[in-house]
Design an enzyme around this catalytic site. Structure first.
Site, PDB file in Angstrom:
ATOM      1  N   TRP A 340       0.834  -1.212   0.000  1.00  0.00           N
ATOM      2  CA  TRP A 340       0.000   0.000   0.000  1.00  0.00           C
ATOM      3  C   TRP A 340       0.869   1.263   0.000  1.00  0.00           C
ATOM      4  CZ3 TRP A 340      -2.015   2.669   4.927  1.00  0.00           C
ATOM      5  CH2 TRP A 340      -1.095   2.557   5.978  1.00  0.00           C
ATOM      6  N   ASP A 341       2.145   1.082   0.315  1.00  0.00           N
ATOM      7  CA  ASP A 341       3.092   2.193   0.318  1.00  0.00           C
ATOM      8  C   ASP A 341       2.937   3.035  -0.955  1.00  0.00           C
ATOM      9  OD1 ASP A 341       3.913  -0.013   1.914  1.00  0.00           O
ATOM     10  OD2 ASP A 341       5.980   0.700   2.003  1.00  0.00           O
ATOM     11  N   GLU A 479       0.139  -3.366  12.421  1.00  0.00           N
ATOM     12  CA  GLU A 479       0.315  -4.821  12.276  1.00  0.00           C
ATOM     13  C   GLU A 479       0.659  -5.541  13.581  1.00  0.00           C
ATOM     14  OE1 GLU A 479       3.258  -4.835   9.209  1.00  0.00           O
ATOM     15  OE2 GLU A 479       1.768  -4.643   7.604  1.00  0.00           O
ATOM     16  N   LYS A 591       1.705  -0.018  16.061  1.00  0.00           N
ATOM     17  CA  LYS A 591       2.935  -0.025  15.265  1.00  0.00           C
ATOM     18  C   LYS A 591       3.090   1.252  14.431  1.00  0.00           C
ATOM     19  CE  LYS A 591       5.416  -2.639  11.721  1.00  0.00           C
ATOM     20  NZ  LYS A 591       5.380  -3.715  10.743  1.00  0.00           N
ATOM     21  N   GLN A 592       1.986   1.709  13.873  1.00  0.00           N
ATOM     22  CA  GLN A 592       2.090   2.883  12.984  1.00  0.00           C
ATOM     23  C   GLN A 592       0.729   3.539  12.860  1.00  0.00           C
ATOM     24  OE1 GLN A 592       2.818  -0.134   9.789  1.00  0.00           O
ATOM     25  NE2 GLN A 592       2.177   1.542   8.500  1.00  0.00           N
TER      26      GLN A 592
HETATM   27  C1  BGC Z   1       4.688  -1.894   7.414  1.00  0.00           C
HETATM   28  C2  BGC Z   1       3.706  -1.881   6.262  1.00  0.00           C
HETATM   29  C3  BGC Z   1       4.471  -1.588   4.987  1.00  0.00           C
HETATM   30  C4  BGC Z   1       5.599  -2.570   4.800  1.00  0.00           C
HETATM   31  C5  BGC Z   1       6.452  -2.223   3.589  1.00  0.00           C
HETATM   32  C6  BGC Z   1       5.772  -2.914   7.140  1.00  0.00           C
HETATM   33  O1  BGC Z   1       6.692  -2.913   8.180  1.00  0.00           O
HETATM   34  O2  BGC Z   1       4.028  -2.180   8.612  1.00  0.00           O
HETATM   35  O3  BGC Z   1       2.718  -0.899   6.474  1.00  0.00           O
HETATM   36  O4  BGC Z   1       3.585  -1.645   3.919  1.00  0.00           O
HETATM   37  O5  BGC Z   1       6.435  -2.558   5.925  1.00  0.00           O
HETATM   38  O6  BGC Z   1       6.995  -0.946   3.703  1.00  0.00           O
END
Ligand code: BGC
Length: 769
Positions: A340-341, A479, A591-592
């Site tokens: 999704w980045d 996550e 986490k984010q």
């Molecule tokens: C993040 C995801 C991201 C992925 C790739 C993961 O650590 O939690 O949101 O899409 O890394 O950057």
């Protein structure tokens, strides 16, 4: 013939230090970070910033070249597709009577590597490279052309300071057996193919060497290897130039050798200065449209240029079959997979500065729609569920297991549960269409994506006894928490997706009835299904608590253990490593950005002060265990008027790739964090937003900034915005295209026309109500 004067100029970095990123000295332990940071790329080829001259018989780490879309699996059945490195086409050895010239740290009095952001080139200079009997100065330049993405160029200049010896320069390729099977390797061209994915690449190469301006004939050693021998003398200047043309084939029947040879022939016809001039012109036009100027903060300026450099390097508007992986083409982490980045953190930059690149990236999602449909069907739903990790075909490429921080094997559920990706893709399609007005794209590709993802959510959200539809068993952006129910981000985005699918159906029906008829019949969407979508859109459990205005991140989140993250300040690892997976899952540690990401994407879902309330609640619970997180928080903080906090987030995000404190840069730059920082500045500090009749700007600059300037593309128009904080004035200039509207702060729309720059007094427009 290489003109020494021109070569001299080429090997000198841009004069203005604001365009440069340099490192002095030679620390073998830190090489891999620099290789990521100093990578050069054009969206088709990516070359890590490995050193230009050999350290002996072989490279410690070859200057790895990645080719977009060159994925393969290590076995046909099980393994996930990975981006396979191509051969390093820049290997060089300088052979002296006593053996190869080796760059031991102690042999070099100074060694500087410079990434020239303006020219998209990597330069190096090594003075007084000493070996027994000889001392020389070595300068190098390399780039992969932004003008013709198949081409790469390497220039080397040796200035002999002292010593009369017989010397041989040997140019070859390295890593020719790194995971690709060789089909043909001749003197000037090599062809390799993948084992399982049916891809092949051809690399054609040509080089020349001159001593004091005179061509020296080389010896062909076969297999892409040549050498030149001569006797040195003090004051001698030796110039070496090598070009490479790389072509990828996606079908087994097509051998790309002839195409690569033709490309190389054309490049050599043009000459290396011609190739360089075209490359630099292409970069100049990218910078014209995408540069962001910050007056008053040199470190922010440099970090922004670095971010924009990598963003411009990562995309290729000419290839709809590839997208941008989580580390772009700068390293092997995440195997080149697309997350999704791209849609959430990168697309805004491309939409507003490079719509052609944005379109190609979205077309990649269109071409992988069948993979998304197959995934939805396999899991028992309708419509399209995009792969959490996508590679070639859109089939799910996320690994099923990984080794956790405690060395235990842990299942990875993202590939089946992190489903918000489908709404994220739809969101990017909608933003692109809103910003560009590209109706053709909408009719031919975008509409189908939005309809099929909307259909997925309509089948995914299940009606329960409480009369509402729930989305259970997912992972949100946070996550740390798996298998959760009613993740606020997922549910609100899903509802938004279903609503947009209904809008698209109505719009097509009204404006392009024939198009709607054929699409609806091909996708088998009838009135009954649209009615069902309307019901779903109104009944998904996606509302905040009416009393507090807080969205609950997921069902049961409010009851989890509260952990005071301030108690863990100074830690160097994420909180799931500190607490262990299980305790983290039972805690409120995030986490984010999750609800915060929702606030960034759909601010209108947060009424009145509830945006600020949600940010106040969730911000202290987030440990920023993902590189995506700080910039998203910064964007929200800036929009809420917390500019100094937003600036701290900018610096935190910038440090991920620019400081040497972050462990994980070896595997490539964090392109989403770089895109996120562009968003923070343009969508946050400047407050750029989309409207039906134009754009909105709502500046909230950090106090120390004197001004902020940037360019925007909107529906075929090009405009420049300058926010002058010292004079409290905004200046908007329409450089091309028909008149449009501009809204500053809460003031009524103003018309913006070419040749008539608007000056807006911000003290009047932004005065608190
Ligand atoms: C993040 C995801 C991201 C992925 C790739 C993961 O650590 O939690 O949101 O899409 O890394 O950057």
């Amino acid at each position: 013939m290489i003109e020494t004067g021109t070569m001299e100029q080429m090997l000198r970095p841009t004069a203005d230090p604001a365009w440069l990123l340099a490192t002095e000295g030679y620390d073998p332990l830190r090489e891999s970070s620099f290789e990521s940071r100093f990578a050069i790329s054009n969206g088709f080829l990516g070359v890590r910033g490995g050193r230009a001259a050999t350290r002996g018989a072989r490279w410690v780490v070859p200057a790895r070249t990645y080719v977009a879309g060159l994925f393969d699996k290590s076995d046909a059945q099980h393994a996930i597709p990975e981006l396979i490195p191509a051969a390093d086409w820049m290997k060089l050895r300088i052979l002296l009577p006593g053996g190869a010239l080796i760059q031991h740290p102690g042999d070099v009095s100074s060694h500087r590597i410079t990434l020239d952001l303006q020219r998209g080139a990597l330069l190096s200079e090594c003075s007084r490279l000493k070996a027994p009997d000889i001392s020389l100065r070595l300068r190098t330049l390399r780039f992969v052309s932004l003008s013709d993405r198949a081409l790469g160029l390497q220039l080397i200049q040796l200035e002999i300071e002292e010593g009369e010896v017989e010397v041989t320069l040997e140019a070859s390729f390295e890593g020719m057996n790194l995971g690709l099977a060789s089909v043909q390797i001749d003197q000037h061209v090599g062809v390799w193919r993948t084992e399982h994915s049916g891809k092949s690449i051809a690399m054609a190469s040509g080089s020349s060497l001159q001593v004091d301006g005179h061509d020296l004939f080389g010896t062909a050693l076969g297999q892409l290897k040549s050498s030149w021998s001569w006797k040195t003398r003090a004051g001698q200047v030796v110039c070496f130039e090598r070009s490479v043309a790389i072509v990828r084939s996606d079908v087994e029947a097509f051998n790309p050798a002839a195409a690569a040879i033709e490309k190389l022939g054309a490049a050599r016809q043009l000459g290396w200065h011609g190739v360089t001039a075209a490359h630099e012109a292409a970069w100049a036009s990218r910078w014209l449209l995408s540069d962001v100027l910050v007056d008053g903060d040199a470190s922010v300026q440099q970090a922004l240029r670095f971010a924009i450099y990598h963003l411009n390097s990562a995309a290729n508007p000419g290839d709809e079959r590839v997208s941008i992986g989580a580390r772009a083409l700068t390293g092997a982490d995440y195997h080149g997979h697309v997350f999704w980045d791209t849609e959430i953190f990168l697309l805004p930059f491309y939409i507003f500065t490079w719509p052609e690149a944005a379109r190609a990236l979205l077309m990649y999602r269109f071409h992988t729609l069948d993979g998304a449909r197959a995934k939805a069907t396999r899991m028992g739903w309708r419509g399209a569920l995009y792969a959490w990790e996508s590679a070639l075909t859109g089939a799910e490429a996320a690994p099923a297991q990984a080794i956790g921080p405690d060395r235990q094997v842990i299942p990875i559920l993202c590939g089946s549960q992190e489903q918000h990706i489908s709404a994220d893709v739809a969101y990017a399609v909608w933003q692109y269409w809103q910003a560009t007005g590209d109706d053709r794209f909408l009719r031919e590709a975008g509409a189908e994506i939005i309809l099929e993802t909307g259909r997925f959510w309509s089948s995914r959200a299940k009606l329960e006894a409480d009369g509402r539809r729930h989305i259970r068993g997912v992972i949100g952006p946070d996550e740390y928490h798996e298998d959760i129910d009613d993740n606020a981000y997922t549910n609100v985005m899903a509802r938004w997706n279903v609503r947009r699918a209904l809008d698209i159906a109505a719009l097509l029906h009204e404006r392009w009835p024939e198009c709607w008829q054929s699409l609806a019949s091909r996708l088998d969407i009838g009135e009954a299904e649209l009615k069902q979508w309307r019901i779903v859109a109104e009944s998904i459990a996606a509302n905040p608590d009416p009393k507090t205005g807080l969205f609950q991140e997921f069902s049961g989140y409010f009851e989890l253990e509260r952990i005071n993250l301030a108690d863990y300040a100074g830690r160097s690892v994420p909180m799931d490593v500190v607490l262990g997976r299980e305790r983290t899952q039972k805690s409120q540690v995030i986490k984010q950005a999750d609800v915060v990401a929702l606030l960034a994407l759909l601010p209108n879902e947060f009424a009145g002060e509830t945006g600020a309330e949600n940010f106040r609640y969730y911000e202290p619970r987030c440990d920023h265990g993902s590189s995506l997180s700080p910039a998203m928080h910064g964007l929200v903080a800036a929009r809420l008027g917390q500019s100094e906090k937003a600036l701290r987030y900018f610096r935190k995000a910038a440090a991920i790739d620019l400081s040497d404190t972050h462990v994980a840069i070896d595997g490539g730059v964090h392109i989403a964090a770089l895109g996120g920082n562009w968003m923070l500045v343009v969508l946050g500090f400047a407050g750029l937003s989309l409207r039906d009749d134009g754009i909105g700007v709502d500046p909230q600059l950090p106090a120390a900034w004197r001004s902020l300037s940037f360019g925007v593309q909107w529906r075929g128009r090009s405009l420049k915005i300058r926010i002058d904080q010292e004079k409290n004035r905004l200046e908007a200039t329409l450089e091309s295209g028909a008149p449009m509207m501009l809204v500053v702060g809460g003031a009524p729309p103003r018309e913006l026309r070419q040749g008539n720059a608007l000056q807006v007094d911000l003290s009047a427009e932004l005065a608190p109500a």
